[in-house]
Design an enzyme around this catalytic site. Structure first.
Site, short mmCIF file in Angstrom:
data_model
loop_
_atom_site.label_atom_id
_atom_site.label_comp_id
_atom_site.label_asym_id
_atom_site.label_seq_id
_atom_site.Cartn_x
_atom_site.Cartn_y
_atom_site.Cartn_z
N CYS A 101 -6.13 -3.45 1.61
CA CYS A 101 -5.78 -3.52 3.04
C CYS A 101 -7.00 -3.67 3.95
O CYS A 101 -7.56 -4.75 4.09
CB CYS A 101 -4.96 -2.30 3.44
SG CYS A 101 -4.16 -2.49 5.07
N GLU A 123 0.83 -1.20 0.00
CA GLU A 123 0.00 0.00 0.00
C GLU A 123 0.87 1.26 0.00
O GLU A 123 1.85 1.35 0.72
CB GLU A 123 -0.90 -0.02 1.23
CG GLU A 123 -1.94 1.08 1.27
CD GLU A 123 -2.93 0.92 2.43
OE1 GLU A 123 -3.94 1.62 2.44
OE2 GLU A 123 -2.67 0.07 3.30
N PRO A 129 22.11 2.25 28.77
CA PRO A 129 22.48 2.23 30.19
C PRO A 129 22.11 0.86 30.76
O PRO A 129 20.94 0.58 30.99
CB PRO A 129 21.62 3.34 30.81
CG PRO A 129 21.04 4.11 29.65
CD PRO A 129 20.96 3.14 28.52
N LEU A 130 23.08 0.01 30.94
CA LEU A 130 22.86 -1.39 31.31
C LEU A 130 22.85 -1.51 32.83
O LEU A 130 23.89 -1.41 33.49
CB LEU A 130 23.94 -2.26 30.70
CG LEU A 130 23.79 -3.78 30.77
CD1 LEU A 130 22.45 -4.23 30.20
CD2 LEU A 130 24.93 -4.45 30.02
N SER A 131 21.67 -1.72 33.40
CA SER A 131 21.50 -1.66 34.85
C SER A 131 21.73 -2.98 35.56
O SER A 131 21.90 -3.03 36.77
CB SER A 131 20.08 -1.18 35.20
OG SER A 131 19.13 -2.18 34.83
N GLY A 132 21.70 -4.07 34.82
CA GLY A 132 21.74 -5.39 35.46
C GLY A 132 20.37 -5.97 35.70
O GLY A 132 20.23 -7.07 36.22
N GLY A 133 19.32 -5.22 35.30
CA GLY A 133 17.95 -5.70 35.42
C GLY A 133 17.47 -6.29 34.11
O GLY A 133 18.13 -6.18 33.07
N ILE A 134 16.27 -6.87 34.14
CA ILE A 134 15.81 -7.63 32.98
C ILE A 134 15.39 -6.74 31.82
O ILE A 134 15.48 -7.14 30.65
CB ILE A 134 14.66 -8.58 33.39
CG1 ILE A 134 14.54 -9.72 32.36
CG2 ILE A 134 13.34 -7.82 33.56
CD1 ILE A 134 13.71 -10.88 32.84
N ASP A 135 14.96 -5.50 32.09
CA ASP A 135 14.52 -4.64 30.99
C ASP A 135 15.70 -4.18 30.13
O ASP A 135 15.65 -4.31 28.89
CB ASP A 135 13.76 -3.44 31.54
CG ASP A 135 12.41 -3.82 32.13
OD1 ASP A 135 11.81 -4.78 31.63
OD2 ASP A 135 11.96 -3.17 33.08
N SER A 136 16.73 -3.62 30.74
CA SER A 136 17.89 -3.21 29.94
C SER A 136 18.59 -4.44 29.35
O SER A 136 19.19 -4.36 28.28
CB SER A 136 18.87 -2.39 30.78
OG SER A 136 19.37 -3.13 31.87
#
Length: 715
Positions: free
Chosen positions: A174, A44, A361-368
């Protein structure tokens, strides 16, 4: 008689990239013709790109689209092939979303879209007007260069079909497939045998199944060939269009394209025997309806799709029939979708923004961690594409890494490639634990990112001292006798300073390494935290883009569990077993900060509440009624009321944060993204006095059916 039918798709178009879009369209036609195709369908609005948004209100967008079409018609691209091309067209001072059907350097038909996508992520009625004159057409006046190229003064414009020597082709655009009375139904009853559908459909977790079922259903009862083409890639916004072109015959899929790919052009083919269509339609009930159906205007073209020749109706396929057989549709599990969709989106964003990489910014938590693993997945896809010899991917990889275009560098190892384009940083304070610092380091080593580690206590102390100097007051954490206001302010100082440091490092780390350019900062706030407002405004959740901002915590954990084995990253096990924590408050022998404790609800509960709010369109009172039934076996009505009221209170008072939310990859139907998807106010009567009063009254009257021990119920 056999027809070779081709659907050209996975055109990775870019909004307003007219030159690049033209080249990709021409390449798709070239590939289609090289495979013997006589019909080519594109996605499209492929000429300007689907995601132009308010640029569709500009005359230049329409003007340049005609210029691109003129380039296509001036070449030999359309010789011997029918091409279905998408672009905006202005007819009688009204702008329509159209398919332009061309053949042998001439226009056959301009077919405007009749039913618009105008909810969720889509605002088509803002930019286009639907064609409401069903089964009607008018003459469209051609002008300028197009008239000279085609030697035509007019072309049919409206709801009509194309009649070749050997079959009949109809267009369904579509959203029209998703409507209750789709156009293919009536077109099929009027003898249309081939349906084309050009789409700009975005990826959403677990969405593909519905799309496939609708495509199969379109020809299951009435018979026919359904050609589905879809945009693929990030064309400049929060959406990733996930391709997955398909060809279906009589309710069975016979060809399927990739759903996630770094390729700019993908073509799928199928050979179809039209006699199978006619045999499938030999049903008395279908034929009775067909005999009484209204007719569409037919645009006659003296061309045979079977032979690829003009007026050659009796020509037999001398090569014999080798009809494409039905296949099993490939569905990715949600964990694979998370590994692939956001990774492809990140690659498009990186190569088109012309920056030198990403910073997290790598925090050590699961999100980053999840954000970083998605970047690693992107590196894996780049290496795989390079191994297949995909020239564009190799060229982009060389440019991004600073290698000369004529160098011999080819990405061959995802960790090596990550070390060039991916940068991570652990920003610790006195509240950070040894465990999170070590997890961040170990993950960086495992995926190959260029990693730095710092302690920012001196900066936090300086800001705190400045405040004390100005006001004469020194704020303290709650564990040190401070108030809630002091406690929250001291947490936010750390979070916001991390955002400032992130941008500094993103701008200067390439310089530190002797490279040019800068990095894009990636955010790591998941959809549930955004929904609840469990983030600091302008903290390190503020970034350039966020690949996990539309993904739930529950799905992210499943993705990390999948990636642990699929990507051979055993370090991920430690992220799965860690308690989610912001680490912004001091750790004591009696207290460790916990995300779910801070929020007053679990991430699973947040997902359920978010879906009721957005997808099911429930307010506070309706939500309580629904959850009283669903949660009543393990929570009392009073407890359910408390959770519902807490959710809507926190959602309302934090809604203003969504106005500044980092642009995030859209993956969930309950995303709270204010800018595109979730159009709700950001100033609320956050205590909802009328609604909460009704909930409280009903909760008191409701029977407690929860099954727990007596002591727990007393509490």
């Amino acid at each position: 008689m056999g027809h070779t039918l081709v659907l050209a798709t996975s055109l990775n178009q870019w909004a307003l990239d007219f030159e690049g879009n033209l080249q990709r369209i021409l390449e798709s036609i070239r590939i289609a013709k090289s495979r013997g195709a006589t019909l080519r369908v594109g996605p499209e609005l492929e000429v300007p790109g689907y995601g132009c948004l308010d640029h569709f209100l500009e005359g230049d967008t329409i003007r340049h689209s005609w210029e691109v079409l003129a380039e296509i018609l001036s070449s030999d691209a359309t010789d011997g092939i029918v091409c279905d091309i998408g672009m905006p067209v202005e007819h009688k001072s009204v702008v329509y979303n159209c398919r332009v059907i061309v053949h042998d350097r001439r226009l056959l038909l301009i077919r405007p879209k009749m039913w618009m996508a105008n909810d969720g992520n889509y605002r088509e009625l803002r930019h286009f007007t639907p064609w409401t004159k069903h089964r009607q057409w008018e003459n469209f006046e051609l002008r300028g260069k197009i008239r000279k190229i085609t030697n035509q003064t007019t072309v049919p414009f409206g709801d009509a079909v194309i009649s070749t020597v050997d079959t009949c082709i109809g267009v369904e655009l579509c959203e029209e497939l998703f409507t209750p009375a789709s156009p293919h139904i009536l077109m099929g009853l009027d003898g249309v045998e081939i349906f084309t559908n050009s789409s700009g459909s975005h990826h959403e977790l677990r969405k593909l199944y519905r799309r496939v079922e609708l495509i199969k259903e379109a020809t299951l009862t009435s018979g026919g060939v359904y050609l589905y083409s879809n945009q693929q890639g990030c064309d400049g916004d929060r959406l990733y269009y996930d391709g997955c072109a398909m060809i279906a015959v009589n309710g069975s899929v016979v060809a399927q394209g990739t759903q996630f790919s770094l390729a700019d052009v993908e073509v799928i083919t199928a050979k179809v025997d039209m006699e199978d269509i006619r045999a499938h339609r030999a049903k008395s009930s279908r034929n009775m309806q067909a005999a009484s159906s209204q007719s569409y205007h037919r645009v006659e073209v003296p061309f045979s799709l079977s032979s690829g020749k003009v007026e050659d109706e009796d020509d037999e396929d001398l090569a014999g029939l080798s009809v494409t057989k039905a296949i099993q549709v490939r569905y990715h599990i949600p964990e694979e979708e998370i590994a692939l969709g956001p990774a492809c989106w990140l690659w498009d964003y990186l190569r088109r923004s012309r920056t030198q990489g990403y910073f997290v910014p790598l925090s050590g938590g699961i999100d980053s961690c999840a954000t970083s693993v998605i970047v690693y997945s992107m590196c894996r896809l780049v290496v795989q594409a390079a191994a297949r010899g995909e020239i564009q991917v190799i060229s982009d990889a060389r440019r991004i890494t600073g290698e000369p275009e004529d160098s011999a560098y080819i990405p061959s190892d995802p960790r090596e490639f990550a070390s060039r384009i991916f940068h991570t940083c652990y920003m610790g304070t006195e509240n950070s634990s040894v465990e999170t610092r070590q997890r961040a380091h170990d993950l960086a080593v495992a995926i190959g990112s260029y990693h730095v580690d710092l302690n920012m206590d001196s900066i936090v102390t300086a800001v705190r001292a400045l405040f004390s100097f100005v006001t004469g007051k020194t704020p303290n954490f709650r564990s040190h006798g401070g108030s809630n206001a002091e406690n929250l302010a001291l947490q936010n100082i750390q979070a916001r300073l991390r955002m400032v440091l992130s941008y500094m490092f993103a701008q200067l780390l390439p310089w530190v390494r002797g490279l040019n350019g800068g990095l894009l900062v990636l955010g790591s706030a998941n959809v549930d935290e955004s929904l609840r407002g469990y983030l600091t405004k302008y903290d390190c959740s503020s970034a350039d883009i966020n690949p996990i901002g539309g993904i739930s915590k529950t799905d992210l954990k499943k993705f990390i569990a999948y990636a642990q084995h699929a990507f051979d990253l055993p370090i991920l096990e430690s992220f799965l077993t860690a308690v989610p924590t912001a680490e912004l408050e001091p750790i004591t022998h009696t207290y460790v900060q916990s995300d779910e404790a801070d929020m007053g609800m679990t991430y699973d509960e947040l997902s359920i509440l978010g879906r009721l709010r957005k997808v099911e369109k429930y307010g506070p009172y309706s939500t309580f009624l629904k959850l009283r039934d669903e949660w009543g076996s393990f929570l009392s009505p009073i407890e359910i009321a408390r959770k519902v009221k807490l959710f809507f209170f926190e959602y309302a008072r934090n809604r203003h944060k969504m106005t500044t939310l980092t642009p995030a990859y859209h993956a969930e139907s309950y995303s709270p993204d204010d800018n595109r998807f979730d159009l709700r106010p950001f100033l609320y009567p956050s205590r909802f006095p009328w609604q909460f009063k009704k909930i409280d009254e009903l909760a008191v009257r409701s029977k407690d059916n929860s099954i727990r021990d007596a002591s727990a119920k007393d509490k």
